[in-house]
Design a protein around this motif. Sequence first.
Motif, PDB file in Angstrom:
ATOM      1  N   GLU A  10      23.742 -10.657  35.987  1.00 17.25           N
ATOM      2  CA  GLU A  10      23.729 -11.545  37.145  1.00 17.25           C
ATOM      3  C   GLU A  10      23.371 -10.774  38.418  1.00 17.25           C
ATOM      4  N   GLU A  11      23.974  -9.621  38.611  1.00 24.47           N
ATOM      5  CA  GLU A  11      23.676  -8.805  39.797  1.00 24.47           C
ATOM      6  C   GLU A  11      22.226  -8.342  39.798  1.00 24.47           C
ATOM      7  N   VAL A  12      21.746  -7.877  38.647  1.00 24.94           N
ATOM      8  CA  VAL A  12      20.362  -7.402  38.552  1.00 24.94           C
ATOM      9  C   VAL A  12      19.401  -8.544  38.875  1.00 24.94           C
ATOM     10  N   ALA A  13      19.627  -9.701  38.300  1.00 27.14           N
ATOM     11  CA  ALA A  13      18.744 -10.846  38.549  1.00 27.14           C
ATOM     12  C   ALA A  13      18.772 -11.259  40.017  1.00 27.14           C
ATOM     13  N   ALA A  16      16.946  -8.543  42.103  1.00 27.92           N
ATOM     14  CA  ALA A  16      15.516  -8.551  41.774  1.00 27.92           C
ATOM     15  C   ALA A  16      14.834  -9.784  42.362  1.00 27.92           C
ATOM     16  N   TYR A  17      15.482 -10.924  42.268  1.00 28.17           N
ATOM     17  CA  TYR A  17      14.919 -12.168  42.787  1.00 28.17           C
ATOM     18  C   TYR A  17      14.701 -12.086  44.295  1.00 28.17           C
ATOM     19  N   HIS A  18      15.679 -11.565  45.004  1.00 29.84           N
ATOM     20  CA  HIS A  18      15.606 -11.565  46.468  1.00 29.84           C
ATOM     21  C   HIS A  18      14.835 -10.384  47.041  1.00 29.84           C
ATOM     22  N   PHE A  19      14.961  -9.211  46.448  1.00 30.63           N
ATOM     23  CA  PHE A  19      14.318  -8.022  47.012  1.00 30.63           C
ATOM     24  C   PHE A  19      13.110  -7.552  46.211  1.00 30.63           C
ATOM     25  N   HIS A  20      12.889  -8.135  45.046  1.00 29.33           N
ATOM     26  CA  HIS A  20      11.744  -7.793  44.196  1.00 29.33           C
ATOM     27  C   HIS A  20      11.766  -6.330  43.742  1.00 29.33           C
ATOM     28  N   TRP A  21      12.965  -5.786  43.602  1.00 28.16           N
ATOM     29  CA  TRP A  21      13.104  -4.438  43.058  1.00 28.16           C
ATOM     30  C   TRP A  21      13.025  -4.518  41.546  1.00 28.16           C
ATOM     31  N   THR A  22      12.614  -3.427  40.925  1.00 25.87           N
ATOM     32  CA  THR A  22      12.529  -3.404  39.470  1.00 25.87           C
ATOM     33  C   THR A  22      13.921  -3.273  38.858  1.00 25.87           C
ATOM     34  N   ARG A  23      14.000  -3.641  37.594  1.00 25.42           N
ATOM     35  CA  ARG A  23      15.259  -3.507  36.852  1.00 25.42           C
ATOM     36  C   ARG A  23      15.755  -2.072  36.900  1.00 25.42           C
ATOM     37  N   ASP A  28      19.616   1.971  38.624  1.00 25.69           N
ATOM     38  CA  ASP A  28      19.857   3.330  39.129  1.00 25.69           C
ATOM     39  C   ASP A  28      20.937   3.348  40.215  1.00 25.69           C
ATOM     40  N   LEU A  29      21.225   2.199  40.808  1.00 28.11           N
ATOM     41  CA  LEU A  29      22.290   2.110  41.808  1.00 28.11           C
ATOM     42  C   LEU A  29      23.640   2.184  41.104  1.00 28.11           C
ATOM     43  N   ASP A  30      24.601   2.855  41.729  1.00 29.55           N
ATOM     44  CA  ASP A  30      25.933   2.826  41.129  1.00 29.55           C
ATOM     45  C   ASP A  30      26.569   1.472  41.414  1.00 29.55           C
ATOM     46  N   HIS A  31      27.648   1.209  40.737  1.00 34.09           N
ATOM     47  CA  HIS A  31      28.319  -0.089  40.804  1.00 34.09           C
ATOM     48  C   HIS A  31      28.646  -0.493  42.247  1.00 34.09           C
ATOM     49  N   LEU A  32      29.197   0.410  43.031  1.00 34.34           N
ATOM     50  CA  LEU A  32      29.583   0.086  44.407  1.00 34.34           C
ATOM     51  C   LEU A  32      28.377  -0.247  45.280  1.00 34.34           C
ATOM     52  N   VAL A  38      24.415  -6.915  46.783  1.00 35.28           N
ATOM     53  CA  VAL A  38      24.688  -8.310  46.440  1.00 35.28           C
ATOM     54  C   VAL A  38      25.352  -9.012  47.619  1.00 35.28           C
ATOM     55  N   ARG A  39      26.356  -8.369  48.216  1.00 37.51           N
ATOM     56  CA  ARG A  39      27.042  -8.973  49.369  1.00 37.51           C
ATOM     57  C   ARG A  39      26.105  -9.131  50.562  1.00 37.51           C
ATOM     58  N   GLU A  40      25.233  -8.162  50.790  1.00 39.80           N
ATOM     59  CA  GLU A  40      24.298  -8.255  51.917  1.00 39.80           C
ATOM     60  C   GLU A  40      23.304  -9.401  51.707  1.00 39.80           C
TER      61      GLU A  40
END
Length: 52
Positions: A10-13, A16-23, A28-32, A38-40
Amino acid sequence: MTYAADRLHEEVAYIAYHFHWTREEILDLDHLERGRWVREIARINTRVNESR
């Protein structure tokens, strides 16, 4: 304790949907840090929707 796979997808989607970053970029981002993005995105969406 492991992070729920459904929540991770859910977080990845969402990012990716909003910022168009790759999976790979998102995973590669840590959980925090991923949670911060996601919050931003949610804050940005709230501001946009409130201004309509």
